[in-house]
Design an enzyme around this catalytic site. Structure first.
Site, PDB file in Angstrom:
ATOM      1  N   TYR A 232     188.850  73.023 -25.983  1.00 27.14           N
ATOM      2  CA  TYR A 232     188.130  71.833 -25.524  1.00 27.14           C
ATOM      3  C   TYR A 232     188.223  71.654 -24.019  1.00 27.14           C
ATOM      4  O   TYR A 232     187.312  71.147 -23.384  1.00 27.14           O
ATOM      5  CB  TYR A 232     188.711  70.574 -26.189  1.00 27.14           C
ATOM      6  CG  TYR A 232     188.181  70.299 -27.570  1.00 27.14           C
ATOM      7  CD1 TYR A 232     188.396  71.195 -28.610  1.00 27.14           C
ATOM      8  CD2 TYR A 232     187.475  69.139 -27.835  1.00 27.14           C
ATOM      9  CE1 TYR A 232     187.924  70.928 -29.881  1.00 27.14           C
ATOM     10  CE2 TYR A 232     186.999  68.861 -29.104  1.00 27.14           C
ATOM     11  CZ  TYR A 232     187.222  69.761 -30.124  1.00 27.14           C
ATOM     12  OH  TYR A 232     186.753  69.489 -31.370  1.00 27.14           O
TER      13      TYR A 232
ATOM     14  N   LYS B  69     197.006  80.685 -36.406  1.00 26.93           N
ATOM     15  CA  LYS B  69     196.175  81.875 -36.649  1.00 26.93           C
ATOM     16  C   LYS B  69     196.766  83.022 -35.844  1.00 26.93           C
ATOM     17  O   LYS B  69     196.102  83.654 -35.027  1.00 26.93           O
ATOM     18  CB  LYS B  69     194.715  81.547 -36.226  1.00 26.93           C
ATOM     19  CG  LYS B  69     193.695  82.607 -36.507  1.00 26.93           C
ATOM     20  CD  LYS B  69     193.246  82.669 -37.943  1.00 26.93           C
ATOM     21  CE  LYS B  69     192.325  83.854 -38.165  1.00 26.93           C
ATOM     22  NZ  LYS B  69     192.036  84.104 -39.605  1.00 26.93           N
TER      23      LYS B  69
ATOM     24  N   ASP C  18     192.965  79.331 -42.096  1.00 26.98           N
ATOM     25  CA  ASP C  18     191.900  79.519 -43.090  1.00 26.98           C
ATOM     26  C   ASP C  18     192.424  79.251 -44.501  1.00 26.98           C
ATOM     27  O   ASP C  18     191.782  78.582 -45.316  1.00 26.98           O
ATOM     28  CB  ASP C  18     191.242  80.904 -42.961  1.00 26.98           C
ATOM     29  CG  ASP C  18     192.221  82.059 -42.806  1.00 26.98           C
ATOM     30  OD1 ASP C  18     193.449  81.802 -42.684  1.00 26.98           O
ATOM     31  OD2 ASP C  18     191.782  83.220 -42.801  1.00 26.98           O
TER      32      ASP C  18
ATOM     33  N   ASP D 185     190.451  69.352 -35.399  1.00 25.75           N
ATOM     34  CA  ASP D 185     189.131  68.715 -35.514  1.00 25.75           C
ATOM     35  C   ASP D 185     188.531  69.051 -36.877  1.00 25.75           C
ATOM     36  O   ASP D 185     188.045  68.174 -37.598  1.00 25.75           O
ATOM     37  CB  ASP D 185     188.218  69.225 -34.384  1.00 25.75           C
ATOM     38  CG  ASP D 185     186.836  68.620 -34.471  1.00 25.75           C
ATOM     39  OD1 ASP D 185     186.737  67.404 -34.712  1.00 25.75           O
ATOM     40  OD2 ASP D 185     185.843  69.360 -34.302  1.00 25.75           O
TER      41      ASP D 185
ATOM     42  N   ASP E  99     188.344  66.565 -40.574  1.00 22.80           N
ATOM     43  CA  ASP E  99     187.106  66.178 -41.272  1.00 22.80           C
ATOM     44  C   ASP E  99     187.155  66.649 -42.732  1.00 22.80           C
ATOM     45  O   ASP E  99     186.623  65.985 -43.620  1.00 22.80           O
ATOM     46  CB  ASP E  99     185.872  66.768 -40.588  1.00 22.80           C
ATOM     47  CG  ASP E  99     185.217  65.771 -39.619  1.00 22.80           C
ATOM     48  OD1 ASP E  99     185.944  64.950 -39.033  1.00 22.80           O
ATOM     49  OD2 ASP E  99     183.979  65.804 -39.460  1.00 22.80           O
TER      50      ASP E  99
HETATM   51  C1  IPM Z   1     186.587  64.001 -33.166  1.00 24.44           C
HETATM   52  C2  IPM Z   1     185.209  64.352 -32.663  1.00 24.44           C
HETATM   53  C3  IPM Z   1     185.296  64.822 -31.225  1.00 24.44           C
HETATM   54  C4  IPM Z   1     186.156  66.077 -31.196  1.00 24.44           C
HETATM   55  C5  IPM Z   1     183.941  65.097 -30.541  1.00 24.44           C
HETATM   56  C6  IPM Z   1     182.991  63.934 -30.648  1.00 24.44           C
HETATM   57  C7  IPM Z   1     184.125  65.491 -29.098  1.00 24.44           C
HETATM   58  O1  IPM Z   1     184.608  65.301 -33.489  1.00 24.44           O
HETATM   59  O2  IPM Z   1     187.217  63.108 -32.560  1.00 24.44           O
HETATM   60  O3  IPM Z   1     187.026  64.591 -34.153  1.00 24.44           O
HETATM   61  O4  IPM Z   1     185.652  67.177 -31.459  1.00 24.44           O
HETATM   62  O5  IPM Z   1     187.347  65.940 -30.925  1.00 24.44           O
HETATM   63 MN    MN Z   2     185.720  65.751 -35.264  1.00 21.00          MN
END
Ligand code: IPM
Ligand code: MN
Ligand code: NAD
Length: 368
Positions: free
Chosen positions: A147, A197, A229, A253, A257
């Site tokens: 990032y 990894k 993975d 990240d 999710d």
């Molecule tokens: C998160 C989001 C951010 C990230 C984006 C919007 C930059 O997906 O906070 O998880 O990738 O960190």
């Molecule tokens: Mn995210």
């Protein structure tokens, strides 16, 4: 009386809708706790700030955040097409969110993946996989790695377009986040899953080397190593094996999710982004452009982020517990926002109603 200054960055998409519920809750908490006051300072952040001021993290917002004891952020970002209306470097992710993280060095991102029995029916996983519920903590390094590494876009000698992005960590960054992992594991079940990894990435080799050094100071914590993975699969097949999971930025990240996926919605994913001096709190999800403006977003991630702020920035542990309990009670009473409540007997409620019900439930808890 202690006054806490909170910067409120509602942002884009569903951000203002879920932030409205957070403010309701903060006012309720203030009314219940006579020894604290919240000074709420709204500021423009994200695409909305760009269209109004030409900057997605304007100087005035920076000043308000600098002054604040804690920052509460909604969501930022536009849909794929609308994003193109903003120059790449001012787009809210690159122009506002990453600079916010960097400015306050919020390196430790806590993303709880929490599914008590009251919420178990929302999960797509089978009851036998969920067992007694899911309760794990993803700890994501938030200010390093791909990032924040150097980036280059260009054309090579043959005229072919290329891109180069650097995944960079220094040993201090790795040590700092691993310590957070170990300390969190000490407060919980004394088991830490290291997600890496190292079969491919040199960054993971160094990460694991430093882990061995840091581990010496935490002999009471058992470390388990899992390749990222495989971890993705285990999260679906047997999430109960995890308690604290520590990992670098990009892995965190994606897996966080997935955490939302196993709970049943990204609407169930609050987070805390902790820095040495200042922390900010935000839902893990995005601005959900597909449902924005309809008052149907689930504000649990946003209100849960308020609970994390009460606990981690203001030391209001009991009130944070009361707030978690209030949110659970709304679900235990059979209600759910449309992302969660499916089927014939679903008692559908909208964003505002969820916020109101949480306040009602909170007010059933004894006052401070
Ligand atoms: C998160 C989001 C951010 C990230 C984006 C919007 C930059 O997906 O906070 O998880 O990738 O960190
Ligand atoms: Mn995210
Ligand atoms: P998203 O998280 O916004 O949405 C993914 C899916 O989850 C959508 O179907 C959405 O409706 C649903 N969803 C998310 N939060 C919800 C909630 N509270 N209640 C009900 N449903 C919810 O991800 P995306 O669509 O990939 O990204 C949209 C925008 O958000 C992009 O511009 C992205 O960069 C941005 N984003 C911002 C943040 C942030 O502010 N921290 C985080 C992630 C993505």
């Amino acid at each position: 009386m202690k006054t806490y200054k909170i910067a409120l960055l509602a942002g884009d998409g569903i951000g203002p809708e879920v932030m409205k519920q957070a403010v309701k809750v903060l006012k309720a908490v203030e009314a219940r706790n006579p020894e604290v006051a919240f000074e709420l300072n709204e500021a423009l952040f994200g695409a909305v700030a760009y269209f109004e001021t030409g900057k997605s993290f304007p100087a005035e917002t920076i000043a308000i955040c600098d002054e604040a004891d804690a920052i509460l952020k909604g969501t930022i970002g536009l849909n794929h097409e609308d994003s193109k209306k903003i120059p790449v470097d001012e787009q809210p992710e690159r122009g506002a969110l990453l600079p916010l993280r960097r400015r306050y060095n919020t390196y430790a991102n806590f993303r709880p993946v929490y599914l008590p029995q009251e919420l178990a029916h929302f999960s797509p996983l089978k009851p036998e996989v969920i067992g007694d519920g899911i309760d794990l903590m993803i700890i994501r390094e938030l200010v390093g790695g791909l990032y924040f590494g150097e980036k280059e876009v260009g054309k090579d000698d043959n005229g072919k377009r290329y891109v180069r992005e650097v995944l960079e960590y220094d040993e201090d960054q790795i040590r700092d986040i691993l310590k957070v992992g170990f300390e969190t594991a000490q407060r919980r079940k004394k088991v830490m899953h290291n997600i890496h990894k190292s079969n491919v990435l040199k960054s993971s080799v160094l990460w694991n080397e430093i882990l061995e050094e840091v581990a010496v100071d935490y002999p009471d914590v058992e470390v388990k190593h899992i390749l990222v993975d495989a971890a993705a699969t285990y999260l679906c097949l047997n999430p109960g094996q995890f308690d604290v999971m520590v990992m670098e930025n990009m892995f965190g990240d994606i897996l966080s999710d997935q955490g939302g996926g196993i709970l049943g919605s990204l609407g169930l994913m609050p987070s805390a982004c902790v820095g040495p001096e200042k922390s900010y709190y935000e839902p893990s999800h995005g601005s959900a452009p597909d449902i924005a403006g309809k008052n149907i977003a689930n504000p649990y991630s946003m209100i849960g982020s308020v609970a994390l702020m009460l606990e981690m920035s203001f030391g209001m542990e009991q009130e944070a517990k009361n707030l978690w309990h209030a949110m659970k009670s709304v679900f235990a009473n059979g209600y759910g926002t449309p992302d969660l409540a499916k089927g014939e007997d679903a008692k559908l409620i909208d964003t505002d109603a969820f916020g109101d019900m949480v306040v009602d439930e909170l007010n059933k808890a004894p006052r401070a």
